[in-house]
Write a protein that holds these residues in place. Structure first.
Motif, PDB file in Angstrom:
ATOM      1  N   GLY A  98      33.505  55.344  45.252  1.00 55.28           N
ATOM      2  CA  GLY A  98      33.620  55.483  43.808  1.00 55.28           C
ATOM      3  C   GLY A  98      33.198  54.268  43.014  1.00 55.28           C
ATOM      4  N   LYS A  99      32.615  53.266  43.694  1.00 63.74           N
ATOM      5  CA  LYS A  99      32.187  52.042  43.021  1.00 63.74           C
ATOM      6  C   LYS A  99      30.669  52.068  42.803  1.00 63.74           C
ATOM      7  CE  LYS A  99      35.952  49.082  44.659  1.00 63.74           C
ATOM      8  NZ  LYS A  99      36.430  48.660  43.340  1.00 63.74           N
ATOM      9  N   THR A 100      30.216  53.086  42.079  1.00 62.44           N
ATOM     10  CA  THR A 100      28.783  53.233  41.812  1.00 62.44           C
ATOM     11  C   THR A 100      28.226  52.062  41.011  1.00 62.44           C
ATOM     12  OG1 THR A 100      29.331  54.563  39.861  1.00 62.44           O
ATOM     13  CG2 THR A 100      28.862  55.753  41.906  1.00 62.44           C
ATOM     14  N   ASN A 101      29.102  51.342  40.305  1.00 61.72           N
ATOM     15  CA  ASN A 101      28.690  50.196  39.494  1.00 61.72           C
ATOM     16  C   ASN A 101      28.165  49.038  40.334  1.00 61.72           C
ATOM     17  OD1 ASN A 101      31.569  50.123  40.244  1.00 61.72           O
ATOM     18  ND2 ASN A 101      31.541  48.105  39.308  1.00 61.72           N
ATOM     19  N   CYS A 102      28.504  49.023  41.632  1.00 57.79           N
ATOM     20  CA  CYS A 102      28.001  47.942  42.504  1.00 57.79           C
ATOM     21  C   CYS A 102      27.344  48.543  43.748  1.00 57.79           C
ATOM     22  CB  CYS A 102      29.091  46.944  42.855  1.00 57.79           C
ATOM     23  SG  CYS A 102      30.600  47.640  43.561  1.00 57.79           S
ATOM     24  N   CYS A 103      26.635  49.638  43.555  1.00 60.98           N
ATOM     25  CA  CYS A 103      25.839  50.267  44.611  1.00 60.98           C
ATOM     26  C   CYS A 103      24.932  49.233  45.278  1.00 60.98           C
ATOM     27  CB  CYS A 103      25.010  51.386  43.984  1.00 60.98           C
ATOM     28  SG  CYS A 103      23.710  52.070  45.028  1.00 60.98           S
ATOM     29  N   THR A 104      24.761  49.348  46.598  1.00 62.21           N
ATOM     30  CA  THR A 104      23.920  48.382  47.312  1.00 62.21           C
ATOM     31  C   THR A 104      22.446  48.512  46.934  1.00 62.21           C
ATOM     32  OG1 THR A 104      23.659  49.899  49.185  1.00 62.21           O
ATOM     33  CG2 THR A 104      25.488  48.326  49.284  1.00 62.21           C
ATOM     34  N   LYS A 274      47.927  28.047  42.988  1.00 64.86           N
ATOM     35  CA  LYS A 274      48.264  29.103  42.030  1.00 64.86           C
ATOM     36  C   LYS A 274      48.221  30.496  42.657  1.00 64.86           C
ATOM     37  CE  LYS A 274      46.863  26.800  37.745  1.00 64.86           C
ATOM     38  NZ  LYS A 274      46.069  26.910  36.493  1.00 64.86           N
ATOM     39  N   GLU A 275      47.916  30.578  43.945  1.00 63.63           N
ATOM     40  CA  GLU A 275      47.680  31.862  44.617  1.00 63.63           C
ATOM     41  C   GLU A 275      46.772  32.737  43.740  1.00 63.63           C
ATOM     42  OE1 GLU A 275      50.308  34.600  47.568  1.00 63.63           O
ATOM     43  OE2 GLU A 275      50.797  34.802  45.438  1.00 63.63           O
ATOM     44  N   THR A 276      45.642  32.153  43.385  1.00 66.86           N
ATOM     45  CA  THR A 276      44.714  32.773  42.450  1.00 66.86           C
ATOM     46  C   THR A 276      44.127  34.069  42.999  1.00 66.86           C
ATOM     47  OG1 THR A 276      44.097  30.598  41.607  1.00 66.86           O
ATOM     48  CG2 THR A 276      42.559  32.412  41.166  1.00 66.86           C
ATOM     49  N   THR A 277      44.116  35.084  42.164  1.00 58.52           N
ATOM     50  CA  THR A 277      43.320  36.276  42.450  1.00 58.52           C
ATOM     51  C   THR A 277      42.003  36.111  41.713  1.00 58.52           C
ATOM     52  OG1 THR A 277      45.241  37.712  42.710  1.00 58.52           O
ATOM     53  CG2 THR A 277      43.147  38.779  42.220  1.00 58.52           C
ATOM     54  N   LEU A 278      40.931  35.906  42.467  1.00 55.42           N
ATOM     55  CA  LEU A 278      39.606  35.723  41.887  1.00 55.42           C
ATOM     56  C   LEU A 278      38.820  37.013  42.074  1.00 55.42           C
ATOM     57  CD1 LEU A 278      37.363  33.920  40.684  1.00 55.42           C
ATOM     58  CD2 LEU A 278      36.838  33.180  43.020  1.00 55.42           C
ATOM     59  N   MET A 279      38.365  37.595  40.976  1.00 51.35           N
ATOM     60  CA  MET A 279      37.610  38.839  41.081  1.00 51.35           C
ATOM     61  C   MET A 279      36.412  38.828  40.142  1.00 51.35           C
ATOM     62  SD  MET A 279      40.050  41.604  39.067  1.00 51.35           S
ATOM     63  CE  MET A 279      41.463  41.313  40.118  1.00 51.35           C
ATOM     64  N   CYS A 280      35.416  39.597  40.513  1.00 58.81           N
ATOM     65  CA  CYS A 280      34.262  39.798  39.660  1.00 58.81           C
ATOM     66  C   CYS A 280      34.317  41.215  39.100  1.00 58.81           C
ATOM     67  CB  CYS A 280      32.965  39.597  40.432  1.00 58.81           C
ATOM     68  SG  CYS A 280      32.770  37.914  41.070  1.00 58.81           S
ATOM     69  N   SER A 281      33.752  41.398  37.925  1.00 58.44           N
ATOM     70  CA  SER A 281      33.692  42.713  37.300  1.00 58.44           C
ATOM     71  C   SER A 281      32.242  42.961  36.905  1.00 58.44           C
ATOM     72  CB  SER A 281      34.612  42.763  36.080  1.00 58.44           C
ATOM     73  OG  SER A 281      34.582  44.035  35.481  1.00 58.44           O
ATOM     74  N   ARG A 282      31.655  44.012  37.497  1.00 55.06           N
ATOM     75  CA  ARG A 282      30.225  44.269  37.305  1.00 55.06           C
ATOM     76  C   ARG A 282      29.996  45.655  36.691  1.00 55.06           C
ATOM     77  NH1 ARG A 282      25.483  44.978  41.944  1.00 55.06           N
ATOM     78  NH2 ARG A 282      23.718  44.731  40.505  1.00 55.06           N
ATOM     79  N   ASN A 283      29.238  45.704  35.613  1.00 56.33           N
ATOM     80  CA  ASN A 283      28.832  46.968  34.998  1.00 56.33           C
ATOM     81  C   ASN A 283      30.040  47.832  34.661  1.00 56.33           C
ATOM     82  OD1 ASN A 283      26.125  46.165  35.355  1.00 56.33           O
ATOM     83  ND2 ASN A 283      26.061  47.037  37.407  1.00 56.33           N
ATOM     84  N   ALA A 284      29.936  49.146  34.869  1.00 56.40           N
ATOM     85  CA  ALA A 284      31.005  50.080  34.528  1.00 56.40           C
ATOM     86  C   ALA A 284      30.766  51.386  35.264  1.00 56.40           C
ATOM     87  CB  ALA A 284      31.040  50.322  33.012  1.00 56.40           C
ATOM     88  N   THR A 285      31.775  52.241  35.276  1.00 54.35           N
ATOM     89  CA  THR A 285      31.662  53.554  35.905  1.00 54.35           C
ATOM     90  C   THR A 285      31.787  54.633  34.833  1.00 54.35           C
ATOM     91  OG1 THR A 285      34.028  53.803  36.295  1.00 54.35           O
ATOM     92  CG2 THR A 285      32.751  52.628  37.990  1.00 54.35           C
ATOM     93  N   LEU A 286      31.571  55.869  35.245  1.00 49.01           N
ATOM     94  CA  LEU A 286      31.686  56.982  34.304  1.00 49.01           C
ATOM     95  C   LEU A 286      33.065  57.011  33.656  1.00 49.01           C
ATOM     96  CD1 LEU A 286      30.556  59.562  33.019  1.00 49.01           C
ATOM     97  CD2 LEU A 286      31.307  60.806  35.061  1.00 49.01           C
ATOM     98  N   GLU A 287      34.085  56.695  34.416  1.00 51.42           N
ATOM     99  CA  GLU A 287      35.441  56.667  33.870  1.00 51.42           C
ATOM    100  C   GLU A 287      35.549  55.712  32.691  1.00 51.42           C
ATOM    101  OE1 GLU A 287      40.001  55.511  35.329  1.00 51.42           O
ATOM    102  OE2 GLU A 287      38.401  55.747  36.806  1.00 51.42           O
ATOM    103  N   ASP A 288      34.887  54.557  32.788  1.00 52.40           N
ATOM    104  CA  ASP A 288      34.927  53.573  31.709  1.00 52.40           C
ATOM    105  C   ASP A 288      34.167  54.075  30.481  1.00 52.40           C
ATOM    106  OD1 ASP A 288      36.281  51.613  33.388  1.00 52.40           O
ATOM    107  OD2 ASP A 288      34.351  51.432  34.421  1.00 52.40           O
ATOM    108  N   PHE A 289      33.003  54.710  30.696  1.00 52.46           N
ATOM    109  CA  PHE A 289      32.240  55.273  29.586  1.00 52.46           C
ATOM    110  C   PHE A 289      33.077  56.315  28.852  1.00 52.46           C
ATOM    111  CE2 PHE A 289      28.786  53.115  31.490  1.00 52.46           C
ATOM    112  CZ  PHE A 289      27.702  53.129  30.617  1.00 52.46           C
ATOM    113  N   GLU A 290      33.729  57.185  29.600  1.00 52.35           N
ATOM    114  CA  GLU A 290      34.535  58.244  28.980  1.00 52.35           C
ATOM    115  C   GLU A 290      35.709  57.667  28.211  1.00 52.35           C
ATOM    116  OE1 GLU A 290      33.556  61.881  32.110  1.00 52.35           O
ATOM    117  OE2 GLU A 290      35.347  60.648  32.413  1.00 52.35           O
ATOM    118  N   TYR A 291      36.309  56.601  28.721  1.00 52.21           N
ATOM    119  CA  TYR A 291      37.411  55.943  28.019  1.00 52.21           C
ATOM    120  C   TYR A 291      36.930  55.365  26.691  1.00 52.21           C
ATOM    121  CZ  TYR A 291      40.905  52.403  26.857  1.00 52.21           C
ATOM    122  OH  TYR A 291      41.829  51.621  26.197  1.00 52.21           O
TER     123      TYR A 291
END
Length: 337
Positions: A98-104, A274-291
């Protein structure tokens, strides 16, 4: 038909070519309005990652259907549609999860393949999102807002938590506003006092802090010493990205939304403590567009304030250089066809 191509960094040309021909599985669209984003600006300046020339820019499209075959969304000729510009393979591990936003094999219109800076474009039907109830202005900003919405969803923002967003450009403003809708208390950081004033006075962001030596102390003051439980970088600037962890609380999340074309360095003891949670956020999915579409329909986003500059297709080349100058107050520029 007419189109504008970026031949090489710093050079646009207005040209003509034949209209697109119908291809099975694709729709022919008339482009009505298009947003100019940071990717377009970086491509023009020659510092956009994953980019080759010549290229027709543009992936923030508001369009009308000219020709389409029968489809499962019941989209018809004359309908208004938003184009989701991420062409994914549907078969890789990311797509299957379901992560089409980061398709290989991801290809993005206007980046890896020609985009919407043309009077007509042919795109796969599965990229179309019906938008008859939105204005063309609203349609043209759905994609950049979806990037912000995706980052907020990925970070699982909670009501009443303090968050920091570094960068008051269009992506940063989207992150801030969706964080507020989620109930968070938002601190905007930028080097530009004018953009900070815009974020606070026009967009209604809770706190505005000038980047620099006193920023950490100011955030500590606002949060009563606890710092922000989530920090978003929307700059793509190496120095800003490496410094952003200083704004984050112990146990917090650091979300990189901006893209830096290089190596980032972090002090491991500092992020480990800080037990940091480091994450990247790339593009968006259909769910985000609909929101985002739902939020726009409810009138919860200040579209007229967000779009600061608007020109015709014929004027675009003449105005583009001015959009690179921060003193002109550009947040979101759009082009009418």
């Amino acid at each position: 038909m007419k189109y504008i191509v970026c031949e090489k960094p710093g050079l646009f040309k207005l040209k003509e070519k034949s209209n697109p021909q119908k291809v099975e599985g694709q729709a022919i669209l008339g482009v009505k309005k298009i947003g100019i984003c940071g990717t377009d600006l970086h491509a023009y300046k020659g510092n956009q990652a994953f980019f080759t020339y010549p290229r027709i820019l543009g992936h923030e499209l508001a369009a009308e259907v000219i020709d389409i075959e029968e489809n499962n969304q019941n989209i018809k000729v004359g309908d208004k549609v938003i184009v989701m510009p991420y062409i994914s393979c549907g078969q890789c591990i990311a797509c299957k999860n379901g992560k089409t936003n980061c398709c290989t094999e991801l290809r993005v219109l206007g980046v890896h393949t020609d985009g919407g800076m043309q009077e007509q474009i042919s795109v796969p039907m599965n990229l179309l999102i019906p938008a008859n109830k939105l204005s063309y202005a609203e349609m043209a900003i759905v994609e950049p807002l979806a990037i912000g919405a995706h980052a907020i969803r990925r970070a699982e923002i909670l009501p009443n938590e303090f968050i920091v967003v570094v960068g008051c450009g269009p992506i940063g403003i989207g992150i801030m506003k969706f964080a507020q809708i989620a109930g968070a208390k938002v601190i905007a950081i930028d080097l530009d006092p004018g953009r900070l004033s815009y974020a606070k006075d026009k967009i209604g962001i809770d706190y505005a802090v000038l980047a620099g030596a006193t920023a950490v102390d100011k955030i500590a003051e606002i949060t009563k010493g606890e710092m922000a439980t989530a920090v978003f970088d929307a700059t793509g600037n190496k120095e800003a990205m490496e410094h952003g962890l200083n704004y984050m609380a112990n146990g917090g999340r650091f979300i990189l939304v901006g893209l830096s074309n290089g190596i980032l360095e972090f002090d491991h003891p500092a992020i480990h403590a800080k037990e940091t949670t480091l994450m990247c956020s790339r593009n968006a999915t259909l769910e985000d567009f609909e929101y985002v579409i739902a939020i726009l329909k409810m009138g919860k986003f200040p579209v007229d304030i967000f779009i600061t500059h608007n020109v015709s297709f014929a004027q675009m080349i003449h105005h583009f250089d001015s959009w690179l100058d921060p003193t002109n107050g550009v947040i979101k520029a759009t082009v009418n066809f």
